[in-house]
Write a protein that holds these residues in place. Structure first.
Motif, PDB file in Angstrom:
ATOM      1  N   GLY B 290      23.008 109.375   0.790  1.00  0.00           N
ATOM      2  CA  GLY B 290      24.468 109.283   0.948  1.00  0.00           C
ATOM      3  C   GLY B 290      24.853 107.862   1.261  1.00  0.00           C
ATOM      4  O   GLY B 290      24.997 107.041   0.369  1.00  0.00           O
ATOM      5  N   GLY B 291      24.991 107.596   2.532  1.00  0.00           N
ATOM      6  CA  GLY B 291      24.999 106.247   3.044  1.00  0.00           C
ATOM      7  C   GLY B 291      26.135 105.314   2.713  1.00  0.00           C
ATOM      8  O   GLY B 291      25.896 104.122   2.543  1.00  0.00           O
ATOM      9  N   PRO B 292      27.418 105.753   2.628  1.00  0.00           N
ATOM     10  CA  PRO B 292      28.473 104.741   2.487  1.00  0.00           C
ATOM     11  C   PRO B 292      28.491 103.784   3.680  1.00  0.00           C
ATOM     12  O   PRO B 292      28.937 102.647   3.551  1.00  0.00           O
ATOM     13  N   GLY B 293      27.985 104.249   4.819  1.00  0.00           N
ATOM     14  CA  GLY B 293      27.995 103.385   5.999  1.00  0.00           C
ATOM     15  C   GLY B 293      26.745 102.538   6.125  1.00  0.00           C
ATOM     16  O   GLY B 293      26.580 101.814   7.110  1.00  0.00           O
ATOM     17  N   ALA B 294      25.842 102.622   5.143  1.00  0.00           N
ATOM     18  CA  ALA B 294      24.539 101.960   5.284  1.00  0.00           C
ATOM     19  C   ALA B 294      24.655 100.450   5.433  1.00  0.00           C
ATOM     20  O   ALA B 294      23.846  99.809   6.101  1.00  0.00           O
ATOM     21  N   LEU B 295      25.696  99.903   4.802  1.00  0.00           N
ATOM     22  CA  LEU B 295      25.836  98.453   4.839  1.00  0.00           C
ATOM     23  C   LEU B 295      26.067  97.955   6.263  1.00  0.00           C
ATOM     24  O   LEU B 295      25.678  96.853   6.620  1.00  0.00           O
ATOM     25  N   GLU B 296      26.692  98.801   7.070  1.00  0.00           N
ATOM     26  CA  GLU B 296      27.008  98.391   8.443  1.00  0.00           C
ATOM     27  C   GLU B 296      25.754  98.323   9.310  1.00  0.00           C
ATOM     28  O   GLU B 296      25.776  97.719  10.379  1.00  0.00           O
ATOM     29  N   CYS B 297      24.681  98.999   8.865  1.00  0.00           N
ATOM     30  CA  CYS B 297      23.439  98.868   9.637  1.00  0.00           C
ATOM     31  C   CYS B 297      22.299  98.467   8.702  1.00  0.00           C
ATOM     32  O   CYS B 297      21.171  98.925   8.842  1.00  0.00           O
ATOM     33  N   ALA B 298      22.626  97.571   7.772  1.00  0.00           N
ATOM     34  CA  ALA B 298      21.648  97.142   6.765  1.00  0.00           C
ATOM     35  C   ALA B 298      20.434  96.476   7.403  1.00  0.00           C
ATOM     36  O   ALA B 298      19.294  96.677   6.961  1.00  0.00           O
ATOM     37  N   ASP B 299      20.667  95.714   8.452  1.00  0.00           N
ATOM     38  CA  ASP B 299      19.544  95.006   9.087  1.00  0.00           C
ATOM     39  C   ASP B 299      18.485  95.990   9.586  1.00  0.00           C
ATOM     40  O   ASP B 299      17.293  95.805   9.385  1.00  0.00           O
TER      41      ASP B 299
END
Lengths: 1132, 450
Positions: B290-299
């Motif tokens: 899913g992960g639309p929010g993945a960019l916010e915790c990419a690190d």
């Protein structure tokens, strides 16, 4: 009755009793002739009250009308009416024999008027809807009269009085046309109904608490029902008038209490107060009122600032609520990331709504409607002070304006001779922090709200014990505070009685201070009643152990006290005031001076000058620094330009048409020229001036040259089946035929999906009703003119049309005819026959000789049959949701029998099976590119459908039926190259010129040809490639989207969000409270689910949560859904 | 002029399907028989080969290349210059001007579990209950589903099928999309345990009835349920031989050795962070779906090497203030941040054939084309633990691949031949049969040529 101005009155000599200047009392009494519904007064509880008692309120500052203040005023009242108002300078003095109320230090305001007080009328509405002459729809009960309903209850009146209200207009709470309003005084006993001008209370009610199956279930249905009912009322009025003229010769008009009650409304005599839930509903209400030439007062939503210019242009007075959003709460970055700019900006800007409306020239009345707790009012008012209002503006919006709107301005709204004695006495500013409303006078009846202690010893006193020792005592009756300074130092704080609160000094300082002075000891639960005082006093005050119980009485300036120790010892003491120079000796003034110095506060005119508001200003200043840091500058909150649509990607100013030469592009003209490599496109005055092979143009002044370097340009894409941008439900599914419904009524220009679709090159959409009933609603064709007024979205040149539907969806509701495809066929046939008869009656009536027509009752208007008659006349197209070949054939044959042609078959997924019949009939086909298998009736759907129909000669388009697909119609079209081998040119036509033809707009859009609207999209590669990106989208020669501007706007959005998030973090504690449910879902694309749709959605909460959990918006419209996704069976 | 592309080039005719006719079509049962095992070596030549390989010795792209398939496996691969000597017994596939790539792998799909969503009797997607780790799709996938040949004709040759709903709805089963029985289909019956991570922040949407407090309490209860489930499974596992039969704990315990991942469906960064912490605490492998929010915790994702299955590139932005292009760009940005990225279509099972178009949209918005192809071939195989056999074209791997008439991800491209484990797949399907039937009607009417 015109009242003399204050200035005029000042010139007149003092005459008669107490300065009543020549206004005959009898006349005054007539003006105020309040009609009591309860004709009899109750027997008096004891002796009859004196009828002609004269009162004089003296010493107050009187705000006699907004902006006009008299100091040290005298207000003379007799028989409920103000006889005179003036100051010493006017030589108005209390008449002999008047009872004088000393209001020194207080401020007198006119009593406030509440314009929107709803009382529960569900029972009355139910009864009215069952009586003879009732309207068929239980939501239409205009015959109800609030004057004959219960008046506002004791607690409601009290609640309002305590806030300074003296009059309220009462509205019945149920239905669409709810009944006449009545204006009541809010007196405790014998409240009276004031005359004035009643209104017809109304709302766009739909779905919700009414029977699920009852019409209307959607906003569009509510508008349609209102429109039909108003037409009926006009018709009935004519019929009645004719019958009155010639009662012998005509049939009696039908008994219709509801329609009769609407006669003064359609005649323009009774204004309609239409409650709205959003600024869009308000705009719709204004359009409807204009259509029927009705005087309208809008019950506002508080969102009017979002489309201020349009609201102002509507020229409608607005009753504005004050239930602003609470401070958004976000404790973690992840929570903050869910807060949209729209929510955050609404929190900041909602309080500016009244000021913005006023500045735009709108007549504004304020209301407490919408508050869960009316006690919020002063706090909310103070928020408007930070947002551009001041006390005078608020006062006007709660007094003179509502009085004028209610037609009672000759008797209430200001403090002047001849008006009702409705006024408020306040210690402090009317809405100031810590202000106390002392008295509310209603029609001369005095209501004490907060009585300050009359205890006449305040300040410092010397307390003497029997042993002769003296202690200093300080008494503050207003705050219920008593302190005694003991002789001995206070005991160690650690072992002190918990009741002993150290004063403001710090304990550490105390410990280190040498030879500390004794600390005052505070009494607990000090209670002042009349001349008595009781309290608990820590024994240390009198050098005793434990706690003392104390009683004391003030007799002629000497306090006689008795303190009882825990072991029963009684200590008698006395105390007398320590005389101070400035005290003038009158006890009342002493008390007042000790409390607050209200005189000083009274002089401070500027709002927010009291301590509370001052504090708020400080925090607002802090916020301002953040603002300044973000570059917003010092512009006051209410003068900052707001983007339209409100929130992210809105525009501060609409774009303007440019003159541009686009050079060097591959032009997909979708016209006779086909694809032109290295072509030129010249755009001027919103139109295409040239499109074709490269040519030498002389660039004149004001023309811009844009080198496109091999990019591709296509006509703006057109979506022939959309449910985007419709609020309040897309399905009026409560009835099997709803041709009267107009989707244009529910057009939501704020839907963020419009912007997203623009970003995919879309420029036109055909907004359709859902597919829940065989005869749906009228369509709305729009251009995606994002950022413009709502009305500007409409594409007026499109051929009017209507949505029909066949198959599984329409037979799904059980126990409603039709339940089978066979029944659908019979039902449609029957409706068209009815429309034919209706049209014949109308024509026959129109053909009557004038004199006969004048004596003949006209046939009844019927919006539904009128719409169907338009289809029969070939003036309106049918866009019909259909899947299987049998139902498609049925519909075309039915149309042929009735002599018309179907506009488009929508979905038409088995169209490939009977393509030759469709081609012969001449219907268009608007299909999905490749959807299938989601229902039984689409098991035979194939992706070659569109190409086969095209090949056999049907005019074919591809549509989205989806908020998401509409963003990439170009690659949808490309699927026809893969499934069916259409040429690229022919494939692109599926989403450009073909749908333009189907919607009757091909003379304006759909191809790049000179003279057509400059609607086009610029692509980085062939528009039929998955690798193509839309770089710019233009409509009417105005650039509406560009990748570059999108990035700039996005940066601005983020900066604004950061500013507001910082402000919310900063101001979160001062405003307190948790964030209320925002006006939209963080994930939602602007759809506001209410009414029946809302309820259906609630029942699917669990399934919807599963969507939300994955970061999806459960409310988005999806292909094949037609707004039916959330049903009893679950997700589609 | 309409041509039938699947009949051109290396496309297979569908003699058997024609023989069986359309009798089964109405019943929603595919009449297409599975392909027989590979009988002779196959040499595909002249094509642009997209290997999707992570192996440094195999180039990502070979122009005018060839590929030798023997016994269902790729024996060798190379450029024209070193094409092997051919044997007359070999089947030659002339793919000149065409493209070859691994078969697409549909992640997070319900293909085979549902036929028509509107008909309850055909819908096996969701079991009752919040925690049902005993649910294994591989036992219920209908090999005769009409949806499967349609997906295959779009190049979908592998699928990781998951049940829906609940907190732990069951296992992901990874299958090949051709065979007589569900057992033929199964590659891994249990290739990952699905967890639908609860919302970490309250929903404030118009449809939400529950208060924020109620939602918070519900969240806490559900997190406790998860914690409990894994803790008690570990205890159960450590009991050894004496442990009582316990189907649920046994199923959860299968993940505890770190071989089978948790496939955690997440929307927001808050969910992803919590899920990673959970997996770390219990020592299990994890992939985010899913992960639309993945960019916010990419690190965090990059640092821990957690792969992300971007579930739907064609989706609307999550928040009103997101740029329209944001969903298209997500995969590219995650890739740039060093996170292994797979792409799923998040479409109805009937529409899985659109999977490559999702990858194409990501490629158009910043994901390098090779990575876009890998996102629907190799990376899914890596996530579900079959990358040693499937997902890339290199010697030793299964010959599960496509021959296409254009670049693999383009919307107008059609697969003209497909092989699963070296078996040549019949690309006809319900749609092509219906198409041919009605084209015949119009031919008879003289309305179309041919």
């Amino acid at each position: 009755m015109p009242m003399p101005s204050t200035a005029a009155r000042r010139l007149r000599p003092r005459t008669g009793i107490g300065g009543c200047r020549g206004v005959p009392i009898a006349a005054l009494a007539a003006t105020v002739a309040a009609t009591s519904v309860r004709a009899q007064s109750p027997p008096p509880a004891d002796l009859h009250p004196s009828k002609d008692e004269v009162w004089a309120i003296v010493g107050a500052d009187a705000v006699i009308r907004p902006g006009e203040r008299l100091s040290d005023a005298v207000i003379v009242i007799r028989d409920g009416v103000i006889l005179a108002v003036g100051s010493d300078a006017d030589e108005v003095v209390p008449p002999l024999g008047a009872r004088v109320v000393d209001a020194t230090g207080l401020v007198a305001y006119p009593g406030l008027v509440e314009m929107r007080l709803e009382i529960d009328a569900s029972e009355a509405a139910g009864e009215a809807s069952r009586e003879g002459g009732a309207h068929w729809n239980p939501r239409i009960v205009p015959q109800l009269d609030a004057a004959r309903l219960a008046l506002p209850g004791d607690s409601v009146r009290r609640n309002l009085r305590e806030l300074g209200f003296t009059v309220a207009a009462v509205h019945p709470s149920h239905g669409i046309l709810r009944g006449r309003t009545a204006t009541w005084s809010l007196a405790e006993t014998e409240p009276r109904r004031l005359g004035g001008r009643p209104m017809m209370s109304a709302a766009f009610e739909h779905g919700g608490s009414w029977d699920r199956a009852s019409y209307p279930g959607a906003f569009v249905g509510a508008v349609a029902l209102l429109r039909q009912t108003l037409q009926d009322a006009q018709w009935h009025a004519i019929a009645r008038a004719q019958w009155r003229e010639d009662p012998e010769g005509l049939e009696t008009p039908i008994a219709a209490a509801a329609l009769e009650a609407l006669e003064p409304v359609v005649a323009g005599e009774t204004p309609i107060l239409l409650a709205t839930d959003s600024e869009l509903e308000l705009l719709e209400a204004a359009e409807l009122a204009a259509e029927f030439d009705l005087p309208l007062v809008a019950g506002g939503s508080g969102d009017e600032y979002r489309r201020l210019a349009e609201v102002a242009a509507a020229g409608v007075p607005v009753v504005v609520p004050l239930d602003f959003p609470e401070t958004p709460r976000a404790d973690s970055p992840w929570e903050a990331s869910e807060l949209t700019l729209r929510e955050l900006l609404a929190w900041e800007q909602a309080p500016t709504n009244p000021r913005r409306l006023l500045d735009a020239g709108v007549e504004v009345a304020l209301t407490t409607h919408g508050f869960e707790d009316r006690g919020d009012l002063p706090r909310r008012i103070r928020e408007t002070y930070d947002a551009g209002l001041d006390e005078d503006l608020v006062l006007a919006a709660f007094t003179t304006t509502p009085a004028r709107l209610l037609g009672i301005d000759s008797i209430v709204g200001t403090i002047e001779a001849g008006k009702r004695a409705d006024l408020v006495l306040v210690d402090g500013d009317l809405f100031g922090k810590d202000r106390e409303i002392r008295e509310v006078w209603i029609g001369g009846a005095r209501h004490r709200i907060e009585t300050p202690p009359t205890f006449a010893l305040a300040g410092d006193a010397e307390l003497t014990l029997p042993d002769g020792t003296a202690r200093r005592m300080s008494i503050d009756p207003a705050r219920g505070k008593v302190e005694v300074v003991p002789v001995a130092p206070a005991p160690d704080p650690e072992v002190a009685d918990p009741a002993v609160e150290p004063d403001d000094e710090d304990a550490d300082d105390e410990a280190t201070a040498p030879a500390a002075a004794p600390r005052p000891i505070r009494a607990t639960s000090a209670t002042f009643v009349g001349d008595t005082l009781s309290m608990r006093l820590p024994g240390a005050a009198f050098d005793r152990e434990g706690v003392l119980r104390v009683a004391a009485v003030l007799i002629e300036g000497v306090l006689h006290g008795t303190a009882e120790t825990e072991d029963g010892e009684l200590i008698r003491f006395t105390a007398t005031a320590i005389e101070e120079d400035e005290s003038d000796g009158t006890p009342e003034n002493d008390a007042a001076a000790a409390v607050e110095h209200p005189e000083e506060r009274g002089e401070a005119e500027a709002p927010g000058s009291d301590q509370g508001a001052g504090e708020q200003l400080v925090s607002a200043d802090d916020a301002e620094k953040v603002v300044a840091g973000a570059g917003v500058g010092e512009t006051p909150l209410w003068e900052r330009p707001l983007p339209v649509p409100f929130g992210a990607f809105g525009r501060l100013e609409p774009g303007s048409a440019e003159r541009v030469l686009f050079r060097g592009a591959t032009l997909w003209t979708c016209g006779p020229q086909g694809i032109v490599e290295n072509g030129d496109l010249l755009v001027a005055d919103g139109r295409i001036a040239y499109a074709g092979p490269r040519r030498e143009f002389r660039l004149d002044e004001g023309m811009r040259l844009v080198e496109l370097d091999g990019r591709h340009v296509t006509p703006g894409l057109i979506d022939c089946h959309s449910h985007t941008g419709l609020f309040g439900g897309v399905n009026e599914w409560t009835s099997n035929a709803t041709a009267e419904v107009r989707m244009a009524d529910a057009l939501d220009p704020d839907d963020i999906d419009w912007y997203r679709q623009l970003a995919g090159g879309l420029t036109v959409a055909n907004q359709l009703h859902g597919s829940a009933n065989p005869i749906g609603g009228q369509n709305s064709v729009v251009k995606l003119r994002w950022g413009e007024p709502r009305a500007a979205m409409r594409f007026a040149e499109a051929t009017p049309a209507i949505k029909f539907a066949l198959g599984e969806n329409v037979v799904r509701p059980r126990n409603r005819y039709p339940e089978t495809r066979m029944g659908v066929a019979a039902f449609l046939d029957d409706r068209f026959e009815a429309a034919k008869r209706w049209r014949a009656e109308q024509d026959a009536y129109a053909a009557l000789p004038a004199d006969e027509r004048a004596r003949t009752a006209p046939p009844r208007p019927d919006l539904q049959l009128e719409t169907l008659a338009e289809i029969l006349a070939g003036e309106r197209l049918i866009h019909c949701h259909s899947y299987r070949q049998d139902e498609i054939l049925m519909l075309m044959r039915l149309a042929e029998r009735h002599g018309f042609t179907i506009g488009t078959l929508q979905h038409v997924l088995e169209g490939y099976k009977i393509a030759e019949v469709i081609a012969e009939h001449g219907a268009g086909a608007s299909s999905f590119s490749d959807w299938w298998a989601y229902k039984m009736e689409v098991m035979d759907a194939i992706a070659d459908n569109g190409a086969i129909m095209d090949r056999v000669g049907v005019l074919v388009s591809f549509n989205s039926d989806s908020d998401e697909h509409a963003r990439r119609m170009n690659t949808e079209a490309a699927k026809a190259m893969r499934h069916g081998d259409l040429s690229p040119e022919r494939a692109l036509a599926l989403v450009t010129i073909n749908p333009a033809r189907q919607l009757g707009i091909d003379h304006r859009v759909g191809s790049l040809e000179p003279g057509k609207d400059a609607d086009f999209a610029i692509w980085t590669a062939s528009p039929l490639s998955s690798m193509a990106r839309c770089e710019e989208t233009w409509i009417d020669g105005i650039r509406r989207f560009s990748v570059q501007e999108d990035a700039e706007l996005s940066r601005l959005v983020e900066r604004e969000r950061r500013r507001l998030l910082a402000k919310a973090l900063d101001g979160g504690s001062s405003r307190g409270g948790r964030a209320e449910t925002p006006e939209e879902a963080p994930a939602a694309g602007g759809l506001r689910a209410r009414g029946m749709l809302g309820r259906m959605l609630f029942e699917q909460e669990e399934a919807m949560l599963d969507y939300a959990r994955r970061g999806l918006d459960p409310l988005q419209s999806v292909q094949g859904g037609c707004g039916l996704e959330w049903t009893a069976e679950g997700v589609r | 002029m309409m041509r039938r592309r699947s009949d051109r080039g290396a496309g297979a005719a569908a003699p058997v399907a024609a023989m069986l006719g359309l009798a089964a079509a109405a019943a929603g049962q595919s009449p297409t028989p599975p392909a027989p095992p590979q009988s002779a070596p196959i040499l595909i030549h002249g094509a642009t080969i997209h290997t999707a390989s992570a192996d440094a010795s195999v180039p990502p792209r070979i122009d005018d290349g060839w590929l030798l398939v023997r016994d269902g496996r790729i024996e060798a691969i190379g450029a024209a210059a070193d094409r092997p000597e051919t044997d007359p017994s070999w089947e030659m596939v002339d793919a000149t001007g065409m493209h070859v790539c691994p078969g697409f792998h549909a992640m997070d799909t319900q293909l085979g579990l549902v036929e028509t969503m509107a008909v309850r009797a055909t819908d096996d997607r969701r079991e009752t209950g919040d925690v049902t780790p005993e649910i294994v799709p591989a036992v219920a996938i209908n090999p005769d589903s009409d949806l499967i040949p349609v997906a295959r004709s779009g190049g979908i040759l592998l699928a990781s099928v998951v049940p829906t709903g609940g907190l732990v709805p069951g296992w992901c089963s990874t299958v090949r999309l051709d065979g007589w029985t569900p057992e033929d289909l199964a590659i891994e019956q249990r290739s990952g345990l699905v967890v639908n991570w609860p919302m970490m922040t309250p929903v404030r949407a118009s449809w939400m009835r529950r208060s924020e407090r109620e939602q918070q309490e519900r969240l806490e209860r559900r997190l406790e349920t998860l914690e409990d489930l894994f803790e008690s499974a570990a205890v159960w596992r450590d009991l050894g031989e004496d442990r009582p039969a316990d189907r649920r704990r046994e199923e959860v315990a299968r993940t505890l050795d770190g071989t089978r991942p948790l496939l955690v469906s997440c929307g927001s960064a808050a969910q992803i962070e919590a899920a990673i912490a959970f997996a770390a605490r219990h020592g299990v492998k994890i992939a985010i779906v899913g992960g639309p929010g993945a960019l916010e915790c990419a690190d965090l994702l990059a640092e821990r090497g957690v792969p992300v299955v971007v579930d739907g590139v064609h989706r609307l932005p999550r928040r009103r203030h997101d740029r329209p292009g944001e969903p298209f760009e997500l995969a590219g940005r995650l890739h740039a941040a060093g996170i292994p990225v797979a792409i799923a279509a998040m479409e109805e099972p009937a529409h899985e054939r659109n999977l490559p178009h999702h990858a194409a949209a990501a490629a158009a918005h910043g994901l390098p084309p090779d990575a876009a192809l890998a996102a629907v071939t190799r990376v899914p195989a890596e996530i579900v633990g079959i990358a040693d056999r499937y997902g890339s074209l290199q010697p030793g791997r299964s010959a599960t691949l496509l021959v296409l008439d254009g670049p693999p991800l383009e919307v107008a491209t059609t697969p003209t031949a497909a092989f699963i484990d070296g078996r040549r797949i019949d690309l006809s399907n319900r749609h092509t049969r219906q198409r041919d039937k009605y084209l015949e009607k119009y031919r008879r009417l003289g309305l179309v040529e041919e």
